[in-house]
Design a protein around this motif. Structure first.
Motif, mmCIF file in Angstrom:
data_model
loop_
_atom_site.group_PDB
_atom_site.id
_atom_site.type_symbol
_atom_site.label_atom_id
_atom_site.label_comp_id
_atom_site.label_asym_id
_atom_site.label_seq_id
_atom_site.Cartn_x
_atom_site.Cartn_y
_atom_site.Cartn_z
ATOM 1 N N SER A 1 5.270 -57.147 -13.674
ATOM 2 C CA SER A 1 5.988 -56.136 -12.890
ATOM 3 C C SER A 1 7.423 -56.041 -13.396
ATOM 4 O O SER A 1 7.993 -57.028 -13.878
ATOM 5 N N ALA A 2 7.986 -54.847 -13.311
ATOM 6 C CA ALA A 2 9.344 -54.607 -13.814
ATOM 7 C C ALA A 2 10.378 -55.308 -12.937
ATOM 8 O O ALA A 2 10.217 -55.410 -11.724
ATOM 9 N N LEU A 3 11.432 -55.776 -13.578
ATOM 10 C CA LEU A 3 12.571 -56.359 -12.878
ATOM 11 C C LEU A 3 13.734 -55.363 -12.904
ATOM 12 O O LEU A 3 13.862 -54.583 -13.853
ATOM 13 N N PRO A 4 14.589 -55.395 -11.910
ATOM 14 C CA PRO A 4 15.804 -54.572 -11.972
ATOM 15 C C PRO A 4 16.720 -55.082 -13.074
ATOM 16 O O PRO A 4 16.895 -56.291 -13.228
ATOM 17 N N VAL A 5 17.241 -54.184 -13.868
ATOM 18 C CA VAL A 5 18.093 -54.564 -15.000
ATOM 19 C C VAL A 5 19.460 -53.932 -14.819
ATOM 20 O O VAL A 5 19.585 -52.715 -14.707
ATOM 21 N N GLU A 6 20.479 -54.771 -14.801
ATOM 22 C CA GLU A 6 21.845 -54.281 -14.619
ATOM 23 C C GLU A 6 22.767 -54.692 -15.754
ATOM 24 O O GLU A 6 23.963 -54.446 -15.703
ATOM 25 N N ALA A 7 22.202 -55.325 -16.787
ATOM 26 C CA ALA A 7 23.026 -55.857 -17.869
ATOM 27 C C ALA A 7 23.654 -54.733 -18.684
ATOM 28 O O ALA A 7 23.033 -53.703 -18.934
ATOM 29 N N ALA A 8 24.879 -54.959 -19.102
ATOM 30 C CA ALA A 8 25.569 -54.039 -19.999
ATOM 31 C C ALA A 8 25.430 -54.567 -21.422
ATOM 32 O O ALA A 8 25.612 -55.761 -21.669
ATOM 33 N N ILE A 9 25.094 -53.684 -22.341
ATOM 34 C CA ILE A 9 24.896 -54.099 -23.725
ATOM 35 C C ILE A 9 26.255 -54.302 -24.394
ATOM 36 O O ILE A 9 27.121 -53.419 -24.353
ATOM 37 N N GLY A 10 26.422 -55.471 -25.010
ATOM 38 C CA GLY A 10 27.669 -55.747 -25.695
ATOM 39 C C GLY A 10 27.856 -54.835 -26.899
ATOM 40 O O GLY A 10 26.901 -54.518 -27.615
ATOM 41 N N ALA A 11 29.084 -54.419 -27.147
ATOM 42 C CA ALA A 11 29.374 -53.514 -28.269
ATOM 43 C C ALA A 11 29.138 -54.184 -29.606
ATOM 44 O O ALA A 11 29.000 -53.506 -30.640
ATOM 45 N N ASP A 12 29.072 -55.521 -29.606
ATOM 46 C CA ASP A 12 28.899 -56.250 -30.867
ATOM 47 C C ASP A 12 27.439 -56.521 -31.208
ATOM 48 O O ASP A 12 27.140 -57.165 -32.221
ATOM 49 N N ALA A 13 26.492 -56.024 -30.415
ATOM 50 C CA ALA A 13 25.070 -56.258 -30.692
ATOM 51 C C ALA A 13 24.664 -55.536 -31.974
ATOM 52 O O ALA A 13 24.968 -54.351 -32.157
ATOM 53 N N VAL A 14 23.954 -56.263 -32.865
ATOM 54 C CA VAL A 14 23.585 -55.678 -34.156
ATOM 55 C C VAL A 14 22.074 -55.502 -34.313
ATOM 56 O O VAL A 14 21.625 -54.880 -35.283
ATOM 57 N N ALA A 15 21.294 -56.060 -33.395
ATOM 58 C CA ALA A 15 19.841 -55.961 -33.515
ATOM 59 C C ALA A 15 19.191 -56.268 -32.175
ATOM 60 O O ALA A 15 19.837 -56.754 -31.239
ATOM 61 N N VAL A 16 17.890 -55.970 -32.100
ATOM 62 C CA VAL A 16 17.097 -56.236 -30.905
ATOM 63 C C VAL A 16 15.895 -57.088 -31.316
ATOM 64 O O VAL A 16 15.310 -56.877 -32.391
ATOM 65 N N ALA A 17 15.523 -58.036 -30.483
ATOM 66 C CA ALA A 17 14.329 -58.846 -30.715
ATOM 67 C C ALA A 17 13.400 -58.708 -29.518
ATOM 68 O O ALA A 17 13.845 -58.673 -28.366
ATOM 69 N N VAL A 18 12.096 -58.626 -29.798
ATOM 70 C CA VAL A 18 11.091 -58.467 -28.744
ATOM 71 C C VAL A 18 9.895 -59.365 -29.066
ATOM 72 O O VAL A 18 9.306 -59.237 -30.141
ATOM 73 N N THR A 19 9.539 -60.249 -28.162
ATOM 74 C CA THR A 19 8.403 -61.142 -28.387
ATOM 75 C C THR A 19 7.215 -60.821 -27.493
ATOM 76 O O THR A 19 6.213 -61.527 -27.512
ATOM 77 N N SER A 20 7.301 -59.751 -26.711
ATOM 78 C CA SER A 20 6.181 -59.317 -25.884
ATOM 79 C C SER A 20 6.271 -57.809 -25.689
ATOM 80 O O SER A 20 7.342 -57.280 -25.383
ATOM 81 N N ALA A 21 5.145 -57.126 -25.869
ATOM 82 C CA ALA A 21 5.130 -55.682 -25.650
ATOM 83 C C ALA A 21 5.525 -55.330 -24.226
ATOM 84 O O ALA A 21 6.095 -54.264 -23.974
ATOM 85 N N ASN A 22 5.254 -56.221 -23.277
ATOM 86 C CA ASN A 22 5.620 -55.960 -21.883
ATOM 87 C C ASN A 22 7.122 -55.776 -21.712
ATOM 88 O O ASN A 22 7.569 -55.082 -20.799
#
Length: 237
Positions: free
Chosen positions: A36-57
């Motif tokens: 089930s989806a969780l509420p997400v309130e995080a702000a993405i840092g301006a210094d982020a250079v990539a995304v990692a995903v270990t589950s399609a969910n």
């Protein structure tokens, strides 16, 4: 026809059932976990250079606004199915691993020392992926987009779903599902359904909760992906 218990959550359970039917097995669906989806309130840092995903969910449950802020970044997916989900979510640059989260961490760590990656993940997860990246000097911003919970079936529910008949094989994709199945096996009213079942697991870590209940009837896929898992069904027992 060999009856195969499918324990993964939907929508994956139905996809696996179709694959089994195409290969002349009889799927029996008993999802042992649900996401089930969780509420997400995080702000993405301006210094982020990539995304990692270990589950399609993680991308399936991610809010559209979050994805919109990330899709322009290079995306590192743990395997093929996760990579497909990332592309469907809008990521245009997706690199796929071989299905192993620890290997993915090792593969991407070298070029990201002292840089920040956004890790889309579930609340329930193994810590090794993040630990390896952190040890390599990568800053990881973990954003939890979904939760995983066990489904509590009564004895009558399980008997009805299995038509009161044993299953020859059971497919296990997560340690949480394995723990839930071990709990079902321990019930006196259900024990006979699993006395001769072979338990096919995605990894040794997934198999661990079943060790006491299943012992030598556990078989572990040589690679942590569904193709390798389903191939076990056609190998000599």
């Amino acid at each position: 026809m060999v009856r195969v218990l499918v324990t993964r959550p939907e929508p994956g359970a139905s996809r696996t059932a179709r694959r089994l039917e195409a290969e002349r097995f009889q799927p029996v669906l008993l999802p042992l976990t649900e996401t089930s989806a969780l509420p997400v309130e995080a702000a993405i840092g301006a210094d982020a250079v990539a995304v990692a995903v270990t589950s399609a969910n993680a991308v399936r449950h991610a809010p559209k606004a979050l994805l919109a802020a990330l899709v322009s970044l290079p995306c590192h997916a743990v395997g093929n199915k996760t990579g497909e989900a990332c592309r469907a979510a809008g990521f245009s640059s997706v690199t796929e691993g071989q299905g192993d989260a620890e290997a993915l961490a090792d593969a991407i760590a070298g070029g990201l020392n002292e840089k920040t990656i956004v890790y889309l993940c579930g609340r329930v997860r193994f810590p090794t992926f993040e630990q390896r990246l952190t040890a390599a000097g990568v800053h990881v911003q973990a954003i939890e987009t979904y939760d995983t919970a066990a489904i509590d079936y009564g004895d009558a529910d399980v008997l009805a779903r299995l038509s009161g008949r044993p299953v020859e094989a059971a497919l296990l994709y997560s340690a949480k599902a394995s723990a839930a199945l071990a709990s079902l096996i321990a019930r006196l009213a259900l024990r006979h359904l699993f006395e001769k079942t072979e338990f096919l697991t995605l990894s040794a870590r997934v198999a661990e909760p079943l060790d006491a209940a299943a012992g030598r009837r556990i078989r572990i896929a040589p690679r942590p992906d569904e193709d390798a898992l389903l191939a076990l069904l056609s190998q000599p027992r």
